[in-house]
Design a protein around this motif. Structure first.
Motif, PDB file in Angstrom:
ATOM      1  N   GLN A  28       0.809  -1.218   0.000  1.00  0.00           N
ATOM      2  CA  GLN A  28       0.000   0.000   0.000  1.00  0.00           C
ATOM      3  C   GLN A  28       0.844   1.272   0.000  1.00  0.00           C
ATOM      4  O   GLN A  28       0.365   2.332  -0.372  1.00  0.00           O
ATOM      5  CB  GLN A  28      -0.902   0.025   1.244  1.00  0.00           C
TER       6      GLN A  28
ATOM      7  N   PHE B 129      -6.153  -3.544   3.287  1.00  0.00           N
ATOM      8  CA  PHE B 129      -6.824  -3.363   4.589  1.00  0.00           C
ATOM      9  C   PHE B 129      -5.856  -3.034   5.717  1.00  0.00           C
ATOM     10  O   PHE B 129      -6.169  -3.234   6.890  1.00  0.00           O
ATOM     11  CB  PHE B 129      -7.653  -4.608   4.944  1.00  0.00           C
ATOM     12  N   GLY B 130      -4.669  -2.550   5.380  1.00  0.00           N
ATOM     13  CA  GLY B 130      -3.673  -2.254   6.406  1.00  0.00           C
ATOM     14  C   GLY B 130      -2.643  -3.364   6.556  1.00  0.00           C
ATOM     15  O   GLY B 130      -1.573  -3.142   7.112  1.00  0.00           O
TER      16      GLY B 130
ATOM     17  N   SER C 139      -1.788   4.522   0.177  1.00  0.00           N
ATOM     18  CA  SER C 139      -3.138   4.132   0.592  1.00  0.00           C
ATOM     19  C   SER C 139      -3.115   3.650   2.026  1.00  0.00           C
ATOM     20  O   SER C 139      -2.550   2.613   2.322  1.00  0.00           O
ATOM     21  CB  SER C 139      -3.663   3.000  -0.294  1.00  0.00           C
ATOM     22  N   GLY C 140      -3.736   4.405   2.913  1.00  0.00           N
ATOM     23  CA  GLY C 140      -3.834   3.997   4.310  1.00  0.00           C
ATOM     24  C   GLY C 140      -4.699   5.008   5.025  1.00  0.00           C
ATOM     25  O   GLY C 140      -4.847   6.150   4.574  1.00  0.00           O
TER      26      GLY C 140
ATOM     27  N   MET D  57      -5.400  -2.319  10.959  1.00  0.00           N
ATOM     28  CA  MET D  57      -6.353  -2.951  10.046  1.00  0.00           C
ATOM     29  C   MET D  57      -7.496  -1.963   9.870  1.00  0.00           C
ATOM     30  O   MET D  57      -7.864  -1.273  10.813  1.00  0.00           O
ATOM     31  CB  MET D  57      -6.837  -4.284  10.613  1.00  0.00           C
ATOM     32  N   ARG D  58      -8.000  -1.869   8.686  1.00  0.00           N
ATOM     33  CA  ARG D  58      -9.051  -0.919   8.276  1.00  0.00           C
ATOM     34  C   ARG D  58      -9.696  -0.185   9.465  1.00  0.00           C
ATOM     35  O   ARG D  58     -10.369  -0.773  10.280  1.00  0.00           O
ATOM     36  CB  ARG D  58     -10.118  -1.667   7.494  1.00  0.00           C
ATOM     37  N   ALA D  59      -9.493   1.135   9.502  1.00  0.00           N
ATOM     38  CA  ALA D  59      -9.942   1.984  10.617  1.00  0.00           C
ATOM     39  C   ALA D  59      -9.383   1.498  11.945  1.00  0.00           C
ATOM     40  O   ALA D  59     -10.131   1.230  12.893  1.00  0.00           O
ATOM     41  CB  ALA D  59     -11.456   2.094  10.674  1.00  0.00           C
TER      42      ALA D  59
ATOM     43  N   GLU E 186     -12.746   3.677   5.194  1.00  0.00           N
ATOM     44  CA  GLU E 186     -12.731   3.134   6.552  1.00  0.00           C
ATOM     45  C   GLU E 186     -13.992   3.533   7.312  1.00  0.00           C
ATOM     46  O   GLU E 186     -14.514   2.773   8.120  1.00  0.00           O
ATOM     47  CB  GLU E 186     -11.464   3.602   7.276  1.00  0.00           C
TER      48      GLU E 186
HETATM   49 MO1  MOS Z   1      -5.326   1.360   6.674  1.00  0.00          MO
HETATM   50  S1  MOS Z   1      -5.599   0.119   8.237  1.00  0.00           S
HETATM   51  O1  MOS Z   1      -4.229   2.515   7.385  1.00  0.00           O
HETATM   52  O2  MOS Z   1      -4.697   0.519   5.383  1.00  0.00           O
END
Ligand code: MOS
Length: 732
Positions: A211, A242-243, A506-507, A349-351, A692
């Motif tokens: 990512q 998804f992190g 992406s995060g 992990m996502r949010a 998220e």
């Molecule tokens: Mo998100 S958990 O920062 O990809």
């Protein structure tokens, strides 16, 4: 470009291309199998050998000996790399545990060797011949067991206190005091972590699935003790992250080490059963929430403490951050507690934070609303705040939680909900409705891009931004098309290559807003360059229909590049608007469930999300993000749980046979509504993020619907039927 003042009106506001529901421009490549994922760059290295990773069979202790001869002599084997023969390795900034372990073992399935062979089968067979001798130590693996000994916050994340929460809680007319738990979860992206490494002299190219291109490159350089300039990282297509793919992981490092040892390009894909323990996961939490209200249901005290575990040096799961901002209340306390556990590495992990935090908080809000005799939608509206409750001088840039809840209640038919639990039947189903607020902070981060204009009038955007399945290619193309007044098919977007300018990556749902703002900045510079070249006043020039116009003069955009492609580069840098204003995204999640009165089986019947998430850059890809997140929320509420073996210290159900996630048949009608939330504080794009937010609150909305259906309050996720059975009403 520095962004430190609220955005003015600009070409993006036209929304001729931006904010339109365009199909993904990378869609045909993906549906025809011609978008190459990390393991599929066959043409780039037809002679690639295959690496198979050996993971530690213990969670904590030391390797006392490794027998490698049988593996080395096995058919097709080219190299066996371990920490002993890999040369001196450094450690990446973002890695907690060592990616190639030994002799010290930090967690189960920590990589301890890679076997490189001509074929996958040969590599796997040879890896099975590696004999490892261990001296096993007792570790700590049980969060609940550790909790009593962890009473102070970890360094760097002090408790936050406003007023006197204990006195206010003691004096409150209505009180809730409860503990909630969320389990360890695995990202389970469709595409496994995979990499291919190619050395040319001392230069390394890694095709991977990551990512954050620059984080990956930086940490590869640190780990391999080599100059960053000699490393190229490429990750143009990613099958979900998804992190779990924010960081350099063992696949990329071991592909590089294996390729160096074998003197051949090497590919590695981590096998599915290896991923949950070898890579990162979302740590379990144990959350203690106290809320006190007056007789009208106004919050007077709110306290939220969250315990999570991690390896030594790891971070806590920040599950209380939304509680600092979501509701009003004069007396407040939030705190994080971190237990040292010897489980695999916990990370985003996502949010991260908000997702598990809201799973607890938004059940607690349902509980206290019911205790106070206030409808759960009205309770949230009553306790809304338009400023940071700890700092009233600091407003939200925009905050439409109330509108999300009101719109959702109306569209969902909330007025038809029976407030008394276990009253509504549909055959064998007990039917109930639940609501939860969604909250996710909006983060902004520097992001760069390079844009080219050629003699055909084609605009090409280069940035190391990634598309993890989210739609980055498409919204970046829409941004460039809007800025330069060209149709979408005149824009080419190239992503995921460290040769391109460093982007936000992406995060944290920051990618959409920050990366397009970086492209915006580069396009502003391209517009100025083109205008000057063709003799227009850059302030007056308009870019529309492939032309540049001012007054009654016009010229073709392509003319500017007639004597050679024009290339410019810029980045967006964010000033202090994030300090002056609290920037967040909001949602109202509404769910209807049926619970089988005899078996306790929960079936989702309807889901609705109303989101205020900045300007929506593409309603189609944004909706896809939200329905995907709602689906993930259903998994979190009802299914997902890494089972900890607290004796041996590992996640037992480390594959998709035993780690349950939703399938199509689990998911009902899902509706997504976006409110207009054009936010001039967030960036020139006036956008935020939604990927998220879509998850935040969903789990609690489902848990609250289950309570409304059955009268059974479950505070321990996931809500499996064994937790419901004994509380279900008698059947008559
Ligand atoms: Mo998100 S958990 O920062 O990809």
């Amino acid at each position: 470009m520095k962004f430190d003042q609220p955005a003015q009106e600009n070409p993006i506001d036209r929304q001729k291309v931006v904010s339109q529901p365009h199909d993904r421009i990378d869609g045909p490549l993906k549906t025809t199998g011609t978008a190459h994922y990390a393991y599929e760059w066959h043409d780039e290295a037809p002679d690639a050998a295959i690496g198979f990773v050996v993971g530690s069979a213990i969670a904590k202790g030391q390797i006392t000996g490794m027998e490698l001869e049988a593996a080395r002599k096995a058919p097709g084997v080219l190299a066996v790399v371990t920490a002993e023969n890999a040369g001196k390795l450094g450690k990446g900034e973002k890695n907690t545990a060592t990616l190639l372990g030994g002799p010290e073992i930090e967690h189960y399935h920590q990589a301890i060797a890679v076997v490189v062979a001509e074929t996958f089968e040969q590599a796997r067979a040879a890896a099975a011949l590696v004999k490892v001798h261990y001296s096993r130590e007792r570790g700590d693996y049980d969060l609940a067991e550790q909790k009593p000994s962890v009473t102070t916050p970890p360094e760097g994340t002090p408790d936050k206190n406003v007023g006197d929460v204990d006195s206010a809680f003691a004096a409150a007319a209505v009180q809730l005091d409860a503990i909630y738990t969320t389990p360890d979860q695995s990202h389970m992206a469709m595409e496994p972590h995979a990499s291919m490494a190619v050395w040319e002299g001392d230069k390394l190219t890694v095709w991977t699935s990551n990512q954050m291109i620059d984080w990956c490159r930086t940490d590869l350089a640190l780990t391999l003790n080599m100059p960053k300039e000699n490393i190229r990282v490429r990750s143009p297509y990613i099958g979900g992250g998804f992190g779990g793919k924010l960081f350099l992981r063992s696949d990329a490092l071991l592909a590089a080490l294996g390729a160096r040892a074998a003197k051949r390009p090497v590919k590695i894909a981590l096998p599915r059963p290896f991923i949950p323990n070898n890579t990162t996961h979302r740590p379990a939490t144990l959350q203690h929430i106290r809320i006190g209200t007056d007789n009208d249901g106004r919050i007077t005290a709110i306290s939220h403490e969250s315990w999570s575990g991690n390896l030594p040096g790891g971070e806590p799961e920040t599950a209380v951050q939304q509680t600092e901002l979501l509701y009003a209340g004069a007396n407040r306390h939030t705190g994080l507690r971190l237990a040292e556990l010897d489980l695999p590495e916990g990370n985003a992990m996502r949010a991260p934070g908000e997702a598990p935090g809201l799973m607890a908080l938004e059940i607690a809000i349902d509980e206290i609303a019911i205790k106070a005799g206030v409808d759960p939608v009205e309770f949230r509206i009553l306790n809304d705040t338009q400023v940071d409750p700890a700092n009233p001088e600091r407003p939200f840039s925009r905050r439409q939680l109330v509108e999300c809840l009101r719109t959702g209640a109306e569209k969902f038919g909330w007025d038809k909900r029976n407030a008394t639990p276990a009253q509504v039947r549909d055959g064998r189903w007990l039917v109930g409705m639940g609501v939860a607020a969604g909250f996710r902070n909006n983060l902004t981060t520097k992001s760069g891009a390079r844009v080219h204009l050629d003699a055909q009038g084609v605009v090409t955007v280069d940035t190391d931004m990634t598309d993890i399945g989210t739609g980055s290619y498409t919204i970046i193309a829409q941004t460039a098309a809007e800025m330069l007044g060209v149709p979408l098919d005149k824009v080419v977007v190239r992503l995921g290559d460290s040769d391109f300018p460093i982007s936000s990556g992406s995060g944290g749902q920051w990618g959409a807003n920050s990366s397009t703002a970086g492209v915006y900045a580069a396009c502003v510079l391209l517009r100025e360059t083109v205008a000057k070249k063709l003799g227009f006043d850059p302030q007056q020039a308009d870019f529309v229909d492939g032309q540049i116009r001012a007054g009654d003069r016009s010229a073709s955009l392509a003319d500017a590049a007639a004597d050679g492609t024009i290339t410019v580069e810029d980045s967006i840098e964010f000033g202090d608007l994030a300090e002056k204003y609290q920037q967040s995204t909001f949602a109202g999640h509404f769910v209807e469930v049926g619970v089988d009165v005899a078996t306790g089986e929960v079936r989702l019947r309807r889901m609705l999300a109303v989101c205020a998430a900045g300007r929506i850059l593409n309603p189609k890809t944004a909706r896809s993000q939200v329905i995907g997140a709602m689906t993930m929320g259903a998994g979190a509420a009802l299914m997902e749980e890494l089972a900890v073996d607290s004796r041996l210290g590992y996640f037992v159900n480390h594959d998709l046979a035993a780690y349950e996630v939703p399938v199509h048949a689990d998911i009902p009608e899902q509706t997504v509504i976006f409110l207009d939330d054009t936010d001039p504080i967030s960036s020139p794009m006036k956008a935020k993020g939604v990927g998220e937010l879509g998850l935040c609150g969903v789990g609690a909305a489902i848990a609250n619907a289950v309570f409304n259906a059955t009268g059974v309050r479950v505070r321990d996720y996931p809500l499996t039927l064994d937790k419901l059975l004994k509380g279900l009403p008698e059947q008559v």
